[in-house]
Design a protein around this motif. Structure first.
Motif, PDB file in Angstrom:
ATOM      1  N   ASP A  15     -29.394 -49.928  48.942  1.00 27.30           N
ATOM      2  CA  ASP A  15     -28.560 -49.332  49.989  1.00 27.30           C
ATOM      3  C   ASP A  15     -27.116 -49.756  49.758  1.00 27.30           C
ATOM      4  O   ASP A  15     -26.776 -50.934  49.934  1.00 27.30           O
ATOM      5  CB  ASP A  15     -29.033 -49.814  51.361  1.00 27.30           C
ATOM      6  N   PRO A  16     -26.234 -48.842  49.360  1.00 27.63           N
ATOM      7  CA  PRO A  16     -24.845 -49.209  49.071  1.00 27.63           C
ATOM      8  C   PRO A  16     -23.921 -49.138  50.282  1.00 27.63           C
ATOM      9  O   PRO A  16     -22.698 -49.202  50.122  1.00 27.63           O
ATOM     10  CB  PRO A  16     -24.448 -48.164  48.027  1.00 27.63           C
ATOM     11  N   THR A  17     -24.465 -49.026  51.483  1.00 24.83           N
ATOM     12  CA  THR A  17     -23.635 -48.748  52.657  1.00 24.83           C
ATOM     13  C   THR A  17     -22.525 -49.780  52.856  1.00 24.83           C
ATOM     14  O   THR A  17     -21.366 -49.424  53.097  1.00 24.83           O
ATOM     15  CB  THR A  17     -24.492 -48.666  53.928  1.00 24.83           C
ATOM     16  N   ARG A  18     -22.866 -51.074  52.769  1.00 16.67           N
ATOM     17  CA  ARG A  18     -21.827 -52.088  52.981  1.00 16.67           C
ATOM     18  C   ARG A  18     -20.723 -51.979  51.941  1.00 16.67           C
ATOM     19  O   ARG A  18     -19.538 -52.151  52.253  1.00 16.67           O
ATOM     20  CB  ARG A  18     -22.435 -53.490  52.962  1.00 16.67           C
ATOM     21  N   ARG A  19     -21.101 -51.717  50.704  1.00 18.80           N
ATOM     22  CA  ARG A  19     -20.088 -51.581  49.659  1.00 18.80           C
ATOM     23  C   ARG A  19     -19.263 -50.312  49.849  1.00 18.80           C
ATOM     24  O   ARG A  19     -18.065 -50.292  49.590  1.00 18.80           O
ATOM     25  CB  ARG A  19     -20.746 -51.605  48.278  1.00 18.80           C
ATOM     26  N   LEU A  20     -19.897 -49.257  50.304  1.00 18.87           N
ATOM     27  CA  LEU A  20     -19.159 -48.035  50.605  1.00 18.87           C
ATOM     28  C   LEU A  20     -18.179 -48.272  51.753  1.00 18.87           C
ATOM     29  O   LEU A  20     -17.029 -47.812  51.711  1.00 18.87           O
ATOM     30  CB  LEU A  20     -20.127 -46.909  50.964  1.00 18.87           C
ATOM     31  N   ASP A  21     -18.632 -48.993  52.781  1.00 16.22           N
ATOM     32  CA  ASP A  21     -17.749 -49.293  53.906  1.00 16.22           C
ATOM     33  C   ASP A  21     -16.543 -50.110  53.431  1.00 16.22           C
ATOM     34  O   ASP A  21     -15.402 -49.848  53.826  1.00 16.22           O
ATOM     35  CB  ASP A  21     -18.509 -50.074  54.984  1.00 16.22           C
ATOM     36  N   GLY A  75     -30.476 -40.812  46.597  1.00 16.04           N
ATOM     37  CA  GLY A  75     -29.224 -41.553  46.639  1.00 16.04           C
ATOM     38  C   GLY A  75     -28.033 -40.644  46.900  1.00 16.04           C
ATOM     39  O   GLY A  75     -27.138 -40.988  47.689  1.00 16.04           O
ATOM     40  N   LYS A  76     -28.024 -39.501  46.265  1.00 17.71           N
ATOM     41  CA  LYS A  76     -26.925 -38.550  46.457  1.00 17.71           C
ATOM     42  C   LYS A  76     -26.918 -38.022  47.893  1.00 17.71           C
ATOM     43  O   LYS A  76     -25.855 -37.901  48.520  1.00 17.71           O
ATOM     44  CB  LYS A  76     -27.044 -37.391  45.467  1.00 17.71           C
ATOM     45  N   ALA A  77     -28.108 -37.702  48.421  1.00 22.00           N
ATOM     46  CA  ALA A  77     -28.198 -37.216  49.806  1.00 22.00           C
ATOM     47  C   ALA A  77     -27.707 -38.283  50.784  1.00 22.00           C
ATOM     48  O   ALA A  77     -27.023 -37.966  51.772  1.00 22.00           O
ATOM     49  CB  ALA A  77     -29.635 -36.803  50.121  1.00 22.00           C
ATOM     50  N   ALA A  78     -28.047 -39.549  50.523  1.00 24.72           N
ATOM     51  CA  ALA A  78     -27.595 -40.632  51.398  1.00 24.72           C
ATOM     52  C   ALA A  78     -26.071 -40.766  51.352  1.00 24.72           C
ATOM     53  O   ALA A  78     -25.426 -41.009  52.387  1.00 24.72           O
ATOM     54  CB  ALA A  78     -28.254 -41.946  50.989  1.00 24.72           C
ATOM     55  N   LEU A  79     -25.485 -40.606  50.168  1.00 27.42           N
ATOM     56  CA  LEU A  79     -24.027 -40.666  50.058  1.00 27.42           C
ATOM     57  C   LEU A  79     -23.377 -39.512  50.813  1.00 27.42           C
ATOM     58  O   LEU A  79     -22.376 -39.701  51.529  1.00 27.42           O
ATOM     59  CB  LEU A  79     -23.604 -40.632  48.598  1.00 27.42           C
ATOM     60  N   GLN A  80     -23.941 -38.330  50.684  1.00 29.83           N
ATOM     61  CA  GLN A  80     -23.388 -37.183  51.403  1.00 29.83           C
ATOM     62  C   GLN A  80     -23.473 -37.388  52.911  1.00 29.83           C
ATOM     63  O   GLN A  80     -22.541 -37.021  53.642  1.00 29.83           O
ATOM     64  CB  GLN A  80     -24.132 -35.912  50.982  1.00 29.83           C
ATOM     65  N   ALA A  81     -24.571 -37.988  53.372  1.00 29.67           N
ATOM     66  CA  ALA A  81     -24.704 -38.256  54.811  1.00 29.67           C
ATOM     67  C   ALA A  81     -23.663 -39.279  55.253  1.00 29.67           C
ATOM     68  O   ALA A  81     -23.057 -39.149  56.328  1.00 29.67           O
ATOM     69  CB  ALA A  81     -26.117 -38.751  55.121  1.00 29.67           C
ATOM     70  N   TRP A  82     -23.441 -40.309  54.436  1.00 26.98           N
ATOM     71  CA  TRP A  82     -22.420 -41.324  54.759  1.00 26.98           C
ATOM     72  C   TRP A  82     -21.039 -40.679  54.799  1.00 26.98           C
ATOM     73  O   TRP A  82     -20.250 -40.959  55.715  1.00 26.98           O
ATOM     74  CB  TRP A  82     -22.464 -42.438  53.722  1.00 26.98           C
ATOM     75  N   CYS A  83     -20.741 -39.824  53.850  1.00 26.55           N
ATOM     76  CA  CYS A  83     -19.446 -39.142  53.827  1.00 26.55           C
ATOM     77  C   CYS A  83     -19.255 -38.290  55.080  1.00 26.55           C
ATOM     78  O   CYS A  83     -18.157 -38.267  55.667  1.00 26.55           O
ATOM     79  CB  CYS A  83     -19.337 -38.256  52.577  1.00 26.55           C
ATOM     80  N   ALA A  84     -20.312 -37.616  55.514  1.00 28.11           N
ATOM     81  CA  ALA A  84     -20.220 -36.794  56.715  1.00 28.11           C
ATOM     82  C   ALA A  84     -19.940 -37.658  57.945  1.00 28.11           C
ATOM     83  O   ALA A  84     -19.120 -37.295  58.799  1.00 28.11           O
ATOM     84  CB  ALA A  84     -21.510 -35.993  56.898  1.00 28.11           C
ATOM     85  N   VAL A  94      -9.575 -31.791  43.736  1.00 34.77           N
ATOM     86  CA  VAL A  94      -8.499 -32.743  44.014  1.00 34.77           C
ATOM     87  C   VAL A  94      -7.166 -32.202  43.528  1.00 34.77           C
ATOM     88  O   VAL A  94      -7.026 -31.801  42.379  1.00 34.77           O
ATOM     89  CB  VAL A  94      -8.787 -34.097  43.335  1.00 34.77           C
ATOM     90  N   ASP A  95      -6.187 -32.193  44.426  1.00 37.07           N
ATOM     91  CA  ASP A  95      -4.841 -31.803  44.019  1.00 37.07           C
ATOM     92  C   ASP A  95      -3.818 -32.887  44.331  1.00 37.07           C
ATOM     93  O   ASP A  95      -2.626 -32.693  44.167  1.00 37.07           O
ATOM     94  CB  ASP A  95      -4.426 -30.485  44.683  1.00 37.07           C
ATOM     95  N   ARG A  96      -4.293 -34.064  44.788  1.00 38.66           N
ATOM     96  CA  ARG A  96      -3.409 -35.203  45.059  1.00 38.66           C
ATOM     97  C   ARG A  96      -3.999 -36.451  44.397  1.00 38.66           C
ATOM     98  O   ARG A  96      -5.199 -36.688  44.453  1.00 38.66           O
ATOM     99  CB  ARG A  96      -3.286 -35.466  46.564  1.00 38.66           C
ATOM    100  N   LEU A  97      -3.134 -37.248  43.792  1.00 43.29           N
ATOM    101  CA  LEU A  97      -3.589 -38.470  43.149  1.00 43.29           C
ATOM    102  C   LEU A  97      -3.875 -39.578  44.146  1.00 43.29           C
ATOM    103  O   LEU A  97      -4.615 -40.508  43.853  1.00 43.29           O
ATOM    104  CB  LEU A  97      -2.544 -38.956  42.134  1.00 43.29           C
ATOM    105  N   ASP A  98      -3.264 -39.498  45.326  1.00 39.67           N
ATOM    106  CA  ASP A  98      -3.407 -40.571  46.316  1.00 39.67           C
ATOM    107  C   ASP A  98      -4.356 -40.186  47.446  1.00 39.67           C
ATOM    108  O   ASP A  98      -4.212 -40.640  48.568  1.00 39.67           O
ATOM    109  CB  ASP A  98      -2.041 -40.952  46.881  1.00 39.67           C
ATOM    110  N   ALA A  99      -5.347 -39.349  47.157  1.00 39.42           N
ATOM    111  CA  ALA A  99      -6.289 -38.902  48.179  1.00 39.42           C
ATOM    112  C   ALA A  99      -7.517 -39.806  48.215  1.00 39.42           C
ATOM    113  O   ALA A  99      -7.919 -40.381  47.206  1.00 39.42           O
ATOM    114  CB  ALA A  99      -6.709 -37.460  47.897  1.00 39.42           C
ATOM    115  N   THR A 100      -8.117 -39.925  49.401  1.00 37.10           N
ATOM    116  CA  THR A 100      -9.356 -40.682  49.563  1.00 37.10           C
ATOM    117  C   THR A 100     -10.522 -39.715  49.654  1.00 37.10           C
ATOM    118  O   THR A 100     -10.576 -38.860  50.533  1.00 37.10           O
ATOM    119  CB  THR A 100      -9.294 -41.562  50.830  1.00 37.10           C
ATOM    120  N   PHE A 101     -11.455 -39.862  48.734  1.00 34.97           N
ATOM    121  CA  PHE A 101     -12.652 -39.011  48.704  1.00 34.97           C
ATOM    122  C   PHE A 101     -13.726 -39.755  47.922  1.00 34.97           C
ATOM    123  O   PHE A 101     -13.507 -40.862  47.413  1.00 34.97           O
ATOM    124  CB  PHE A 101     -12.347 -37.653  48.055  1.00 34.97           C
ATOM    125  N   ALA A 102     -14.915 -39.182  47.835  1.00 35.82           N
ATOM    126  CA  ALA A 102     -16.019 -39.821  47.121  1.00 35.82           C
ATOM    127  C   ALA A 102     -16.585 -38.876  46.078  1.00 35.82           C
ATOM    128  O   ALA A 102     -16.637 -37.658  46.281  1.00 35.82           O
ATOM    129  CB  ALA A 102     -17.116 -40.236  48.101  1.00 35.82           C
TER     130      ALA A 102
END
Length: 286
Positions: A15-21, A75-84, A94-102
């Protein structure tokens, strides 16, 4: 230097949740993105582990591959749920270098090789504190420290709301500590508060906290020096962690394994003490 690429390696069953947070809270301060790398063992690795316990056939190999595909999909589904939940764009154009995304990437092979290659094209590798019940965690930390050549952020039980609220740097003038500071200037510059802690040891006069504070000032970082007296019978690692806790540190930074790993394993050492007992996030470089 900017920190734009944060790598979160993970594996089946983790579970990568803490690291993602932790990555997200850094990303929002550093304007970085989070790359999640899913590392699954190849069929040959699984078969080697099963040698002598199960017959090897094409059906066995197919079952292993299918199991890994299912684990990756989960794992991918869990990441998508976390992103949501967190409002983080997932795999955007991506069109910006300083954007936050996963982003999500899958690799098949040995942890050490895959993480080394991926980590060398990232700015920071975010790993869990080693858990004996999860061998991947120890292998990931070792690889991040000894093979990648980038700083590693080890996440413990506590993930502060703002990791950069108060960064405490443990300084002893070592090569490893110097590398960490040099590679983390952008992170320290973004911190709200920085304190340099120096334990009073036999190296205290040759590597002074005040000297590092003066250097950091040239980079626009206002840091305060703090000398730490280590009581008799107290390890330096425990004293540093205790001091960081009393200072309400949100992140501890230190050079890792300034002595050999073998020496630290046999005799104890600062890095080993911190890795085994730190609850706060710890930024390290070897």
């Amino acid at each position: 230097m900017f920190l734009r690429c944060l790598l979160v390696p993970t594996a089946p069953g983790l579970d990568p949740t803490r690291r993602l947070d932790a990555g997200l809270r850094l990303s929002r301060r550093l304007h970085a993105h989070i790359g999640v790398g899913f590392i699954a063992p190849g069929p040959e690795t699984v078969l080697a582990a099963l040698a002598g316990t199960a017959p090897v056939s094409s059906a066995t190999i197919a079952a292993i591959k299918e199991g890994m595909r299912a684990a990756a999909a989960d794992g991918k589904a869990a990441l998508q749920a976390w992103c949501a939940r967190e409002g983080v764009p997932f795999m955007p154009a991506v069109d910006r270098l300083d954007a936050t995304f996963a982003t999500w990437t899958e690799w098949s092979g040995e942890v050490e090789r895959m993480l080394t290659l991926a980590g060398r094209v990232a700015d920071l590798v975010i790993v869990d504190r080693p858990d004996p019940a999860q061998p991947f965690t120890g292998r990931a930390l070792d690889t991040a420290l000894f093979s990648v050549g980038r700083p590693a952020l080890m996440v413990g039980e506590v993930v502060p709301h703002d990791l950069l609220e108060h960064v405490v740097v443990a300084w002893n003038g070592s090569l490893e500590g110097t590398r960490l500071v040099g590679q983390s200037i952008a992170l320290l510059h973004a911190a709200s508060r920085v304190t340099v802690v120096q334990a009073r040891t036999d190296r205290a006069e040759e590597a002074r906290a005040a000297d590092l504070c003066a250097y950091l000032r040239w980079h626009g970082i206002v840091a305060h020096a703090s000398n730490l007296t280590v009581g008799e019978g107290t390890s330096v690692g425990a004293a540093i962690l205790d001091a960081a806790g009393r200072m309400d540190a949100t992140l501890l930074a230190l050079g890792a394994y300034t002595h050999s790993r073998v020496r630290e394993f046999l005799l104890g050492g600062v890095t080993r003490q911190v890795i085994e007992t730190a609850r706060m996030p710890v930024l390290m470089a070897h």
